[in-house]
Design a protein around this motif. Structure first.
Motif, PDB file in Angstrom:
ATOM      1  N   ASP A 179      68.776  75.711  31.954  1.00 16.39           N
ATOM      2  CA  ASP A 179      68.319  74.492  32.630  1.00 16.39           C
ATOM      3  C   ASP A 179      69.335  73.358  32.433  1.00 16.39           C
ATOM      4  OD1 ASP A 179      66.018  75.696  33.512  1.00 16.39           O
ATOM      5  OD2 ASP A 179      64.830  75.079  31.779  1.00 16.39           O
ATOM      6  N   PHE A 180      69.900  73.275  31.243  1.00 14.91           N
ATOM      7  CA  PHE A 180      70.909  72.260  30.960  1.00 14.91           C
ATOM      8  C   PHE A 180      72.146  72.471  31.833  1.00 14.91           C
ATOM      9  CE2 PHE A 180      74.822  71.392  28.451  1.00 14.91           C
ATOM     10  CZ  PHE A 180      74.775  70.000  28.495  1.00 14.91           C
ATOM     11  N   LEU A 181      72.599  73.719  31.945  1.00 13.35           N
ATOM     12  CA  LEU A 181      73.765  74.017  32.768  1.00 13.35           C
ATOM     13  C   LEU A 181      73.522  73.682  34.231  1.00 13.35           C
ATOM     14  CD1 LEU A 181      75.061  77.443  31.384  1.00 13.35           C
ATOM     15  CD2 LEU A 181      76.219  75.245  31.280  1.00 13.35           C
ATOM     16  N   VAL A 182      72.344  74.025  34.731  1.00 17.78           N
ATOM     17  CA  VAL A 182      72.002  73.724  36.121  1.00 17.78           C
ATOM     18  C   VAL A 182      71.964  72.204  36.351  1.00 17.78           C
ATOM     19  CG1 VAL A 182      70.161  73.853  37.844  1.00 17.78           C
ATOM     20  CG2 VAL A 182      70.770  75.873  36.500  1.00 17.78           C
ATOM     21  N   GLY A 183      71.444  71.473  35.376  1.00 22.07           N
ATOM     22  CA  GLY A 183      71.404  70.015  35.485  1.00 22.07           C
ATOM     23  C   GLY A 183      72.797  69.410  35.572  1.00 22.07           C
ATOM     24  N   VAL A 184      73.712  69.921  34.782  1.00 25.13           N
ATOM     25  CA  VAL A 184      75.099  69.443  34.825  1.00 25.13           C
ATOM     26  C   VAL A 184      75.707  69.732  36.193  1.00 25.13           C
ATOM     27  CG1 VAL A 184      77.415  69.795  33.884  1.00 25.13           C
ATOM     28  CG2 VAL A 184      75.455  69.663  32.337  1.00 25.13           C
ATOM     29  N   ALA A 185      75.469  70.936  36.696  1.00 25.98           N
ATOM     30  CA  ALA A 185      76.006  71.320  38.003  1.00 25.98           C
ATOM     31  C   ALA A 185      75.450  70.425  39.108  1.00 25.98           C
ATOM     32  CB  ALA A 185      75.667  72.780  38.289  1.00 25.98           C
ATOM     33  N   GLU A 186      74.166  70.105  39.022  1.00 25.30           N
ATOM     34  CA  GLU A 186      73.542  69.252  40.031  1.00 25.30           C
ATOM     35  C   GLU A 186      74.181  67.865  40.046  1.00 25.30           C
ATOM     36  OE1 GLU A 186      69.188  67.249  41.051  1.00 25.30           O
ATOM     37  OE2 GLU A 186      69.304  68.982  39.709  1.00 25.30           O
ATOM     38  N   LYS A 187      74.440  67.300  38.881  1.00 19.20           N
ATOM     39  CA  LYS A 187      75.060  65.972  38.809  1.00 19.20           C
ATOM     40  C   LYS A 187      76.454  65.964  39.429  1.00 19.20           C
ATOM     41  CE  LYS A 187      72.537  64.498  34.673  1.00 19.20           C
ATOM     42  NZ  LYS A 187      72.620  64.198  33.214  1.00 19.20           N
ATOM     43  N   ILE A 188      77.208  67.042  39.186  1.00 20.27           N
ATOM     44  CA  ILE A 188      78.561  67.144  39.744  1.00 20.27           C
ATOM     45  C   ILE A 188      78.508  67.170  41.268  1.00 20.27           C
ATOM     46  CG2 ILE A 188      80.600  68.628  39.949  1.00 20.27           C
ATOM     47  CD1 ILE A 188      80.047  69.534  37.052  1.00 20.27           C
ATOM     48  N   MET A 189      77.578  67.943  41.830  1.00 18.91           N
ATOM     49  CA  MET A 189      77.493  68.076  43.283  1.00 18.91           C
ATOM     50  C   MET A 189      77.015  66.789  43.948  1.00 18.91           C
ATOM     51  SD  MET A 189      76.175  71.982  43.965  1.00 18.91           S
ATOM     52  CE  MET A 189      74.764  71.912  42.866  1.00 18.91           C
ATOM     53  N   ARG A 190      76.136  66.050  43.278  1.00 17.80           N
ATOM     54  CA  ARG A 190      75.609  64.817  43.872  1.00 17.80           C
ATOM     55  C   ARG A 190      76.650  63.695  43.892  1.00 17.80           C
ATOM     56  NH1 ARG A 190      70.338  64.905  45.119  1.00 17.80           N
ATOM     57  NH2 ARG A 190      68.969  66.423  44.079  1.00 17.80           N
ATOM     58  N   LYS A 191      77.689  63.806  43.064  1.00 15.94           N
ATOM     59  CA  LYS A 191      78.711  62.758  43.027  1.00 15.94           C
ATOM     60  C   LYS A 191      79.581  62.753  44.281  1.00 15.94           C
ATOM     61  CE  LYS A 191      79.219  62.127  38.022  1.00 15.94           C
ATOM     62  NZ  LYS A 191      80.124  62.262  36.850  1.00 15.94           N
ATOM     63  N   ARG A 192      79.798  63.916  44.886  1.00 12.35           N
ATOM     64  CA  ARG A 192      80.641  64.013  46.080  1.00 12.35           C
ATOM     65  C   ARG A 192      79.922  64.825  47.150  1.00 12.35           C
ATOM     66  NH1 ARG A 192      85.451  61.897  45.084  1.00 12.35           N
ATOM     67  NH2 ARG A 192      86.300  62.696  47.046  1.00 12.35           N
ATOM     68  N   PRO A 193      78.828  64.295  47.704  1.00  9.61           N
ATOM     69  CA  PRO A 193      78.036  65.047  48.670  1.00  9.61           C
ATOM     70  C   PRO A 193      78.797  65.415  49.940  1.00  9.61           C
ATOM     71  CG  PRO A 193      77.369  62.746  48.626  1.00  9.61           C
ATOM     72  CD  PRO A 193      78.283  62.951  47.464  1.00  9.61           C
ATOM     73  N   GLN A 194      79.778  64.575  50.336  1.00  9.78           N
ATOM     74  CA  GLN A 194      80.522  64.852  51.564  1.00  9.78           C
ATOM     75  C   GLN A 194      81.417  66.079  51.439  1.00  9.78           C
ATOM     76  OE1 GLN A 194      80.997  62.375  49.482  1.00  9.78           O
ATOM     77  NE2 GLN A 194      83.178  61.925  49.191  1.00  9.78           N
ATOM     78  N   ASN A 195      81.717  66.465  50.206  1.00 12.39           N
ATOM     79  CA  ASN A 195      82.565  67.645  49.974  1.00 12.39           C
ATOM     80  C   ASN A 195      81.756  68.840  49.476  1.00 12.39           C
ATOM     81  OD1 ASN A 195      84.879  66.151  50.646  1.00 12.39           O
ATOM     82  ND2 ASN A 195      85.109  65.422  48.543  1.00 12.39           N
ATOM     83  N   ILE A 196      80.465  68.855  49.783  1.00 12.82           N
ATOM     84  CA  ILE A 196      79.562  69.857  49.239  1.00 12.82           C
ATOM     85  C   ILE A 196      79.972  71.284  49.613  1.00 12.82           C
ATOM     86  CG2 ILE A 196      77.975  69.756  51.212  1.00 12.82           C
ATOM     87  CD1 ILE A 196      76.891  70.074  47.549  1.00 12.82           C
ATOM     88  N   THR A 197      80.617  71.460  50.779  1.00 10.65           N
ATOM     89  CA  THR A 197      81.012  72.798  51.220  1.00 10.65           C
ATOM     90  C   THR A 197      82.042  73.411  50.283  1.00 10.65           C
ATOM     91  OG1 THR A 197      80.583  72.158  53.511  1.00 10.65           O
ATOM     92  CG2 THR A 197      81.892  74.139  53.175  1.00 10.65           C
ATOM     93  N   PHE A 198      82.850  72.574  49.641  1.00 11.90           N
ATOM     94  CA  PHE A 198      83.837  73.064  48.685  1.00 11.90           C
ATOM     95  C   PHE A 198      83.345  72.936  47.242  1.00 11.90           C
ATOM     96  CE2 PHE A 198      86.371  72.054  52.405  1.00 11.90           C
ATOM     97  CZ  PHE A 198      87.192  73.159  52.502  1.00 11.90           C
ATOM     98  N   VAL A 199      82.670  71.833  46.958  1.00  7.93           N
ATOM     99  CA  VAL A 199      82.242  71.564  45.585  1.00  7.93           C
ATOM    100  C   VAL A 199      81.165  72.549  45.127  1.00  7.93           C
ATOM    101  CG1 VAL A 199      81.167  69.884  44.037  1.00  7.93           C
ATOM    102  CG2 VAL A 199      82.850  69.122  45.722  1.00  7.93           C
ATOM    103  N   ILE A 246      71.066  68.224  49.276  1.00  4.17           N
ATOM    104  CA  ILE A 246      72.241  67.342  49.311  1.00  4.17           C
ATOM    105  C   ILE A 246      72.939  67.452  50.668  1.00  4.17           C
ATOM    106  CG2 ILE A 246      74.538  66.912  48.320  1.00  4.17           C
ATOM    107  CD1 ILE A 246      73.419  67.852  45.627  1.00  4.17           C
ATOM    108  N   SER A 247      73.052  68.672  51.171  1.00  6.91           N
ATOM    109  CA  SER A 247      73.705  68.893  52.462  1.00  6.91           C
ATOM    110  C   SER A 247      72.947  68.190  53.578  1.00  6.91           C
ATOM    111  CB  SER A 247      73.789  70.393  52.766  1.00  6.91           C
ATOM    112  OG  SER A 247      74.490  71.067  51.758  1.00  6.91           O
ATOM    113  N   ARG A 248      71.633  68.386  53.610  1.00  5.61           N
ATOM    114  CA  ARG A 248      70.822  67.796  54.679  1.00  5.61           C
ATOM    115  C   ARG A 248      70.903  66.275  54.670  1.00  5.61           C
ATOM    116  NH1 ARG A 248      65.788  65.831  55.485  1.00  5.61           N
ATOM    117  NH2 ARG A 248      65.174  66.122  53.311  1.00  5.61           N
ATOM    118  N   LYS A 249      70.792  65.681  53.474  1.00  8.94           N
ATOM    119  CA  LYS A 249      70.837  64.225  53.375  1.00  8.94           C
ATOM    120  C   LYS A 249      72.214  63.660  53.709  1.00  8.94           C
ATOM    121  CE  LYS A 249      67.013  63.564  50.135  1.00  8.94           C
ATOM    122  NZ  LYS A 249      66.596  63.092  48.792  1.00  8.94           N
ATOM    123  N   SER A 250      73.249  64.508  53.563  1.00 15.05           N
ATOM    124  CA  SER A 250      74.613  64.067  53.883  1.00 15.05           C
ATOM    125  C   SER A 250      74.975  64.364  55.330  1.00 15.05           C
ATOM    126  CB  SER A 250      75.618  64.765  52.956  1.00 15.05           C
ATOM    127  OG  SER A 250      75.311  64.513  51.601  1.00 15.05           O
TER     128      SER A 250
END
Length: 442
Positions: free
Chosen positions: A71-91, A119-123
């Motif tokens: 759960d901790f690892l998934v939380g870290v991953a989620e924070k990373i992806m939310r920082k750059r939503p426009q690059n979600i296809t690569f991030v 994140i994708s839908r909102k972006s």
């Protein structure tokens, strides 16, 4: 008789795959009864060391999950992806790749997929792009992981050739991560934008799309245990890698054989088992992982399914191979004469039927060794075991489709024209091609 045995072998694989769960292993048991008691084939042998290593790794992972580490690892991953939503296809694919590589299990993807979709839908980005590529990236991350069931199986099989974990990782990690980047480019502009997609607009009007709730914050004590268990598990991975790089660090011992003292050294298989079991114990003591919760968690359940499947299929394959060794080796040898890399297509095709990288490895890699293929070539062809995206029936693929509320991630009307085919083919074949280049240019 060979063709009858082969048809039976393939039929058992197909039936087991359709039934799902432990059926692959139990159906193989029926095949073993027919092969051994009726056709009088050799008994063969299950890969005991490989199964032991996989079970030990699963045990350590399960205790980490029980302590909140996943759960901790998934939380870290989620924070990373939310920082750059426009690059979600690569991030998203890269983050997932790293997470799976570090954890040794694809099951973290189930928690990431709804986050990626939201994140994708909102972006305003078509969710099909990052979701499909993320699923493929998870497969590549698994073969790159030093403690995944497939990699552990590869180490066990290739150890007879003196191949260690560092040699594998130097080829597989760079080839798969570059392949994930290449695969991401193939979906960067795939399909219509959400604003122009009629299926999404219709779902929006009908109110079928529900916003995802943010992940709950862990309390201080739970967070401490989650972080600690994660770091301790990573420490175990580092220990395994170090023992692989520096074999002299593995202890030697003496024992009596025929009245004479003989000296030996602990192999990597037993070393991995000991370290992982010990780390599981330390996580339980220090970070309060609940043993009952560990046994009932998703990692342990899926791991047991994998173990039963590998036990049955590998044993069935061993019996079939030993009973027809000369004919099989001669036939495949003639088929790949002058073009040994064609063996990779065999790995790819078998993985489509087995729906498992580890089962594909333990079934076909020993055949490669029997054919006299170089260990370096088998390592380079290793990413080819990721072919089970071809039929969109694997658990992570079905989950990805269901988590995309916009309807953009889908199975096509011809079954194989689904969202995962293009990125899957490009990524898998790119990984093999790059691994071959690394192998033969260094």
């Amino acid at each position: 008789m060979l063709w009858i045995e082969l048809i039976l072998f393939l039929a058992i694989i197909i039936i087991g795959a359709r039934l799902g769960g432990i059926a692959m292993g139990t159906m193989a048991g029926i095949g073993l009864v027919i092969f051994i008691f009726i056709f009088k084939l050799p008994v063969g042998s299950p890969p005991i060391i490989v199964l032991g290593m996989i079970l030990a790794v699963i045990t350590a992972l399960s205790t980490m999950e029980s302590a909140g580490g996943l759960d901790f690892l998934v939380g870290v991953a989620e924070k990373i992806m939310r920082k750059r939503p426009q690059n979600i296809t690569f991030v998203a694919p890269l983050v997932t790749y790293i997470l799976v590589l570090a954890s040794g299990t694809q099951h973290v993807i189930y928690a990431l997929l709804p986050v990626i979709a939201e994140i994708s839908r909102k972006s305003g980005i078509r969710p099909e792009r990052p979701i499909a590529m993320t699923d493929i990236a998870a497969m590549q991350g698994l073969v790159a992981s030093p403690i995944s069931a497939a990699t552990v199986a590869m180490i066990g099989i290739l150890s007879v050739k003196g191949v260690g974990l560092p040699q594998m990782m130097m080829v597989i990690i760079p080839s798969t991560i570059l392949a994930v980047i290449i695969g991401s480019f193939t979906v960067f502009r795939k399909g219509k934008e959400l604003a122009d997609d009629p299926i999404y607009q219709q779902r929006l009007k009908e109110g079928k799309i529900v916003a995802l709730e943010s992940a709950k914050e862990l309390d201080k004590k739970t967070l401490r245990n989650a972080k600690g268990s994660t770091f301790m598990f990573f420490f175990a991975i580092i220990m395994v890698v170090v023992l692989g790089i520096f074999p002299d660090l593995r202890p030697t011992f003496e024992w009596m054989v025929d009245g004479e003292m003989t000296e030996g050294q602990i192999g990597m298989g037993p070393a991995i088992m000991i370290i992982m079991l010990a780390i599981g114990g330390f996580i339980m003591i220090v970070f309060k992982a609940d043993p009952a919760k560990a046994v009932g968690g998703s990692v342990m359940k899926s791991g047991i399914v994998a173990l039963i499947s590998i036990l049955g299929i590998a044993w069935l394959g061993s019996s079939f191979f030993e009973g027809n060794r000369i004919l099989i080796v001669d036939s495949i040898s003639q088929a790949i004469e002058g073009y040994q890399w064609v063996f990779g297509f065999g790995l790819f095709a078998l993985s489509i039927m087995l729906f498992s990288q580890a089962a594909t490895v333990v079934t076909l890699m020993p055949v490669g060794l029997a054919l006299g293929l170089d260990a370096e070539l088998l390592i380079a062809l290793y990413p080819a075991v990721n072919g089970f995206f071809v039929l969109p029936t694997y658990g992570t693929i079905l989950a990805a489709i269901s988590f995309d509320q916009t309807g953009t991630t889908k199975i096509g009307d011809k079954l194989v024209n689904h969202s995962f085919m293009l990125p899957g083919l490009v990524t898998t074949f790119s990984a093999v091609a790059i691994a071959l280049m690394i192998t033969y240019l260094t």
